[in-house]
Design a protein around this motif. Sequence first.
Motif, PDB file in Angstrom:
ATOM      1  N   VAL A 453       1.145  -0.833  -0.302  1.00  0.00           N
ATOM      2  CA  VAL A 453      -0.216   0.292   0.312  1.00  0.00           C
ATOM      3  C   VAL A 453       0.627   1.337  -0.072  1.00  0.00           C
ATOM      4  O   VAL A 453       1.173   1.295   0.960  1.00  0.00           O
ATOM      5  CB  VAL A 453      -0.886   0.219   1.142  1.00  0.00           C
ATOM      6  CG1 VAL A 453      -1.519   1.124   1.749  1.00  0.00           C
ATOM      7  CG2 VAL A 453      -1.671  -1.516   1.763  1.00  0.00           C
ATOM      8  N   VAL A 454       0.644   1.753  -0.980  1.00  0.00           N
ATOM      9  CA  VAL A 454       1.881   3.388  -1.228  1.00  0.00           C
ATOM     10  C   VAL A 454       1.428   4.180  -1.664  1.00  0.00           C
ATOM     11  O   VAL A 454       0.060   4.396  -1.896  1.00  0.00           O
ATOM     12  CB  VAL A 454       2.821   2.689  -2.115  1.00  0.00           C
ATOM     13  CG1 VAL A 454       3.414   1.346  -2.246  1.00  0.00           C
ATOM     14  CG2 VAL A 454       2.290   2.903  -3.945  1.00  0.00           C
ATOM     15  N   ASP A 455       1.175   5.419  -1.779  1.00  0.00           N
ATOM     16  CA  ASP A 455       1.275   6.411  -2.581  1.00  0.00           C
ATOM     17  C   ASP A 455       1.698   7.053  -3.124  1.00  0.00           C
ATOM     18  O   ASP A 455       2.453   5.286  -3.757  1.00  0.00           O
ATOM     19  CB  ASP A 455       1.458   8.360  -0.848  1.00  0.00           C
ATOM     20  CG  ASP A 455       3.438   8.245  -1.571  1.00  0.00           C
ATOM     21  OD1 ASP A 455       3.756   7.356  -2.263  1.00  0.00           O
ATOM     22  OD2 ASP A 455       3.705   9.368  -0.358  1.00  0.00           O
ATOM     23  N   ARG A 456       1.138   7.890  -4.465  1.00  0.00           N
ATOM     24  CA  ARG A 456       1.470   8.401  -5.753  1.00  0.00           C
ATOM     25  C   ARG A 456       2.869   7.850  -6.446  1.00  0.00           C
ATOM     26  O   ARG A 456       3.116   7.524  -7.559  1.00  0.00           O
ATOM     27  CB  ARG A 456       0.243   9.719  -6.111  1.00  0.00           C
ATOM     28  CG  ARG A 456      -0.614   9.529  -5.864  1.00  0.00           C
ATOM     29  CD  ARG A 456      -1.131   9.284  -7.192  1.00  0.00           C
ATOM     30  NE  ARG A 456      -2.279   9.160  -7.116  1.00  0.00           N
ATOM     31  CZ  ARG A 456      -3.273   8.434  -7.892  1.00  0.00           C
ATOM     32  NH1 ARG A 456      -2.923   7.610  -9.537  1.00  0.00           N
ATOM     33  NH2 ARG A 456      -5.203   8.334  -7.875  1.00  0.00           N
ATOM     34  N   GLN A 457       3.870   8.210  -5.176  1.00  0.00           N
ATOM     35  CA  GLN A 457       5.393   8.050  -5.499  1.00  0.00           C
ATOM     36  C   GLN A 457       5.441   7.149  -5.808  1.00  0.00           C
ATOM     37  O   GLN A 457       6.661   6.882  -5.250  1.00  0.00           O
ATOM     38  CB  GLN A 457       6.359   9.616  -5.180  1.00  0.00           C
ATOM     39  CG  GLN A 457       6.568  10.673  -5.867  1.00  0.00           C
ATOM     40  CD  GLN A 457       4.290  11.039  -5.272  1.00  0.00           C
ATOM     41  OE1 GLN A 457       3.732  11.582  -4.330  1.00  0.00           O
ATOM     42  NE2 GLN A 457       3.815  12.080  -5.722  1.00  0.00           N
ATOM     43  N   GLY A 458       4.548   6.048  -4.956  1.00  0.00           N
ATOM     44  CA  GLY A 458       5.488   4.477  -4.813  1.00  0.00           C
ATOM     45  C   GLY A 458       6.087   4.162  -3.297  1.00  0.00           C
ATOM     46  O   GLY A 458       6.517   3.320  -2.950  1.00  0.00           O
ATOM     47  N   ARG A 459       5.383   5.530  -2.200  1.00  0.00           N
ATOM     48  CA  ARG A 459       6.056   5.249  -0.768  1.00  0.00           C
ATOM     49  C   ARG A 459       5.053   4.663   0.199  1.00  0.00           C
ATOM     50  O   ARG A 459       3.819   5.371   0.318  1.00  0.00           O
ATOM     51  CB  ARG A 459       6.927   7.254  -0.488  1.00  0.00           C
ATOM     52  CG  ARG A 459       7.841   7.335  -1.361  1.00  0.00           C
ATOM     53  CD  ARG A 459       7.686   8.578  -0.324  1.00  0.00           C
ATOM     54  NE  ARG A 459       6.555   9.615  -0.575  1.00  0.00           N
ATOM     55  CZ  ARG A 459       6.904  10.874  -1.042  1.00  0.00           C
ATOM     56  NH1 ARG A 459       7.739  11.898  -1.617  1.00  0.00           N
ATOM     57  NH2 ARG A 459       5.693  11.927  -1.524  1.00  0.00           N
ATOM     58  N   PRO A 460       5.786   4.182   0.197  1.00  0.00           N
ATOM     59  CA  PRO A 460       4.943   3.445   1.438  1.00  0.00           C
ATOM     60  C   PRO A 460       4.223   4.090   2.162  1.00  0.00           C
ATOM     61  O   PRO A 460       4.612   4.879   3.424  1.00  0.00           O
ATOM     62  CB  PRO A 460       5.484   1.722   2.162  1.00  0.00           C
ATOM     63  CG  PRO A 460       6.656   2.271   1.932  1.00  0.00           C
ATOM     64  CD  PRO A 460       7.365   3.426   1.296  1.00  0.00           C
ATOM     65  N   ALA A 461       2.314   3.585   2.296  1.00  0.00           N
ATOM     66  CA  ALA A 461       1.594   4.277   2.955  1.00  0.00           C
ATOM     67  C   ALA A 461       1.910   4.015   4.730  1.00  0.00           C
ATOM     68  O   ALA A 461       2.580   2.912   4.830  1.00  0.00           O
ATOM     69  CB  ALA A 461       0.201   4.359   2.859  1.00  0.00           C
ATOM     70  N   ALA A 462       1.688   4.827   5.602  1.00  0.00           N
ATOM     71  CA  ALA A 462       1.733   4.566   7.122  1.00  0.00           C
ATOM     72  C   ALA A 462       0.944   3.740   7.324  1.00  0.00           C
ATOM     73  O   ALA A 462      -0.059   3.468   6.903  1.00  0.00           O
ATOM     74  CB  ALA A 462       1.829   5.774   7.765  1.00  0.00           C
ATOM     75  N   LYS A 463       1.051   2.614   8.210  1.00  0.00           N
ATOM     76  CA  LYS A 463       0.723   2.058   9.120  1.00  0.00           C
ATOM     77  C   LYS A 463      -1.296   2.547   9.443  1.00  0.00           C
ATOM     78  O   LYS A 463      -1.193   3.825  10.329  1.00  0.00           O
ATOM     79  CB  LYS A 463       0.823   1.273   9.977  1.00  0.00           C
ATOM     80  CG  LYS A 463       2.454  -0.373  10.126  1.00  0.00           C
ATOM     81  CD  LYS A 463       1.945  -1.421   9.951  1.00  0.00           C
ATOM     82  CE  LYS A 463       2.836  -2.643   9.171  1.00  0.00           C
ATOM     83  NZ  LYS A 463       3.734  -2.788  10.043  1.00  0.00           N
ATOM     84  N   GLY A 464      -2.161   1.843   9.100  1.00  0.00           N
ATOM     85  CA  GLY A 464      -3.415   3.113   9.506  1.00  0.00           C
ATOM     86  C   GLY A 464      -3.849   3.608   8.706  1.00  0.00           C
ATOM     87  O   GLY A 464      -4.928   3.798   8.315  1.00  0.00           O
ATOM     88  N   ALA A 511      -1.627  -2.846  12.374  1.00  0.00           N
ATOM     89  CA  ALA A 511      -0.216  -2.611  12.800  1.00  0.00           C
ATOM     90  C   ALA A 511      -0.089  -4.162  12.755  1.00  0.00           C
ATOM     91  O   ALA A 511       1.501  -3.854  12.667  1.00  0.00           O
ATOM     92  CB  ALA A 511      -1.121  -2.371  14.119  1.00  0.00           C
ATOM     93  N   ASP A 512      -1.294  -5.105  12.444  1.00  0.00           N
ATOM     94  CA  ASP A 512      -0.600  -6.887  12.154  1.00  0.00           C
ATOM     95  C   ASP A 512      -0.163  -6.738  10.792  1.00  0.00           C
ATOM     96  O   ASP A 512       0.712  -8.120  10.364  1.00  0.00           O
ATOM     97  CB  ASP A 512      -1.744  -7.902  12.358  1.00  0.00           C
ATOM     98  CG  ASP A 512      -1.839  -7.117  13.933  1.00  0.00           C
ATOM     99  OD1 ASP A 512      -1.468  -7.065  14.759  1.00  0.00           O
ATOM    100  OD2 ASP A 512      -2.989  -7.261  14.316  1.00  0.00           O
ATOM    101  N   GLY A 513      -0.035  -6.071   9.594  1.00  0.00           N
ATOM    102  CA  GLY A 513       0.289  -5.769   7.971  1.00  0.00           C
ATOM    103  C   GLY A 513      -0.872  -6.757   7.187  1.00  0.00           C
ATOM    104  O   GLY A 513      -0.129  -6.745   6.874  1.00  0.00           O
TER     105      GLY A 513
END
Length: 651
Positions: A453-464, A511-513
Amino acid sequence: MANEPTITTLLKEGRTFKPSAAFAKAAHVGSAKAWEALRKAAAKDPVRFWEARARELRWEKPWSKALDWKFPFAKWFVGGKLNASVNCLDRHLDGPRANKAALIWEGEPGDTRTLTYRQLHREVCVFANALTALGVKAGDRVAVYMPMVPEAAVAMLAIARLGAAHSVVFAGFSSEALRDRILDADARFVVTADGGWRKGAVVPLKAAVDEALAQCPAVQKVVVLRRTGQGVSMKEGRDVWWHDAAAGMPARHRAAAHDAENPLFILYTSGSTGKPKGVLHTTGGYLTHAAYTCRLVFDLKEDDVFWCTADVGWVTGHSYVVYGPLANGATVLMYEGAPMTPGPDRFWEMIARHRVTVFYTAPTAIRAFVRLGAGHPDRHDLSSLRLLGTVGEPINPEAWLWYHKTIGGGRCPIVDTWWQTETGGIMISPLPGATPAKPGSATKPLPGIEAAVVDRQGRPAAKGAGGLLVVRRPWPGMLRTIYGAPERYREQYFSQVPGCYFTGDGARLDADGYFWVLGRVDDVINVAGHRLSTMEIESALVGHPKVAEAAVVGHPDDLKGQGITAFVTLQSGAAAGPDVVDELKGAVAKAIGAIARPDRIRFADALPKTRSGKIMRRLLRDVAAGVESKGDTTTLEDFSALARLRAPQEE
Ligand code: PRX
């Protein structure tokens, strides 16, 4: 609902459901440790992991290169040769599976047929010979427009056996939709039936084919199965009855080996444009993925009776009615008709009678059953069930809990499987003996699948936090292209998030992925688990002479997940009214099929647009859902258009 207090506690506590010790003990993957070992092996060397899965199939020639990845085009098992039909049939004939039921079929009127692997093999060989005699060759495309009868699977496997590609068109699609798909794939052959049974009535398939073919001059032959027995017209020289084409054909057929990357099928699905996309799958990678996921996710055992309720017209029917189970030598139950015909307990009665052990269906069906109450399933002996599955859309926790308790008797794990036409097979799902389930979450990507799960730039979204659901690495079952439109393939799936396959879905990681799929973020709506493009419906509406402009959005629907609301402005001189509503709904059903028929049509004298003329669908979605718009409306050109739409209307 009686379950409600449980749901509240459950959501508060974040309770999980673990498989019983007995289930885990007997499962292919029976512990968190075993699951983790598999995941680690796959993460360390994904290509090697998939090679090991591919070796579980029968190859006539080994591959020389496991993965050739030239972003965004993948080739798997390059140089390898195999035959999909041989893998689903011939290789089970050497041992005890030869006389095991491959297909247990039940027609809607109650007629039944069982085909052992030997018998199914025989039917496929006969039909492959018949198709050859009619001129079908490797590399051709053959359209299949069939009811859910054994011959639908026979046709698919015979076409695959010849190295041709099938393009199965769901029998609920209209003749116009069929015509467009035949033309797009340049299919020269069609396999159909006189009709099929649905809700106690005959669906006239051959008549729809005749209408479609009036505009498909390149089609050379049409094979027609006699199913319902009603009168049909047969065009001399073009149309041939299945039984005549099969008569006298040998029951042996030497199958040639085909390249791993030989097209296996095209399946049309809706995207965010008006034109359906021909998703292309090839042989070796697809079959590897379908077989692996079917075995592990459904924990298939030799004595299982596996019932996937999907129609072969959808990808679920391809991967988990035909290729996945048959590649594993499993017994599949196939049912022709509607779930509530002749009564609301048809499914439960069938599960009891056929002693079904693994049952896989859609949340929309489960919600419909919830409404009818527990009385219907409770009347039947469902004790044969050991595992349940869902697919097609997020399942709401209420429905999950009902399914678990009322159908699964509290003892069956549930696999909530996330995947798409494009992915070929299941991508995110519990392994039932190993993954604790959380109602509403598809849990984690399968070993070998690198979803994120990422943002438009492909960076991982924060948990939650929410983000875009992507896949970072190629996998064997992935689509290879959109048929005839490689640029559209690149644009649609690989241009939005750098370096990743973009699914079109939004998701959230907890939080558990665990993955919580939130639904589509593009102009695609999911009605009863079926993907529809809003633009496709709009173009059907705008094609009507009375319509000037149309915008289609989804609205929340308790049963179907989403329903369809169409906002329509009429041509000057045309007056709104119930007749026009019927006409417009009919026009959409004619262009696409009954599944796309709008639930609501709202007439407007103007649609809310930005200053640059773009329809603000976000606002329309809020209007359709009956909620206030929270987002920015400063770009809106004419505020009164929105206010008028909000005013109560008669429909
Ligand atoms: O939005 C997701 C939803 O269905 C879409 C794929 O639709 P289609 O290609 O028609 O295939 C349906 C059957 C595989 C996805 O983009 N979807 C499918 N399964 C789930 C789901 N959404 C949430 N949870 C699921 N288990």
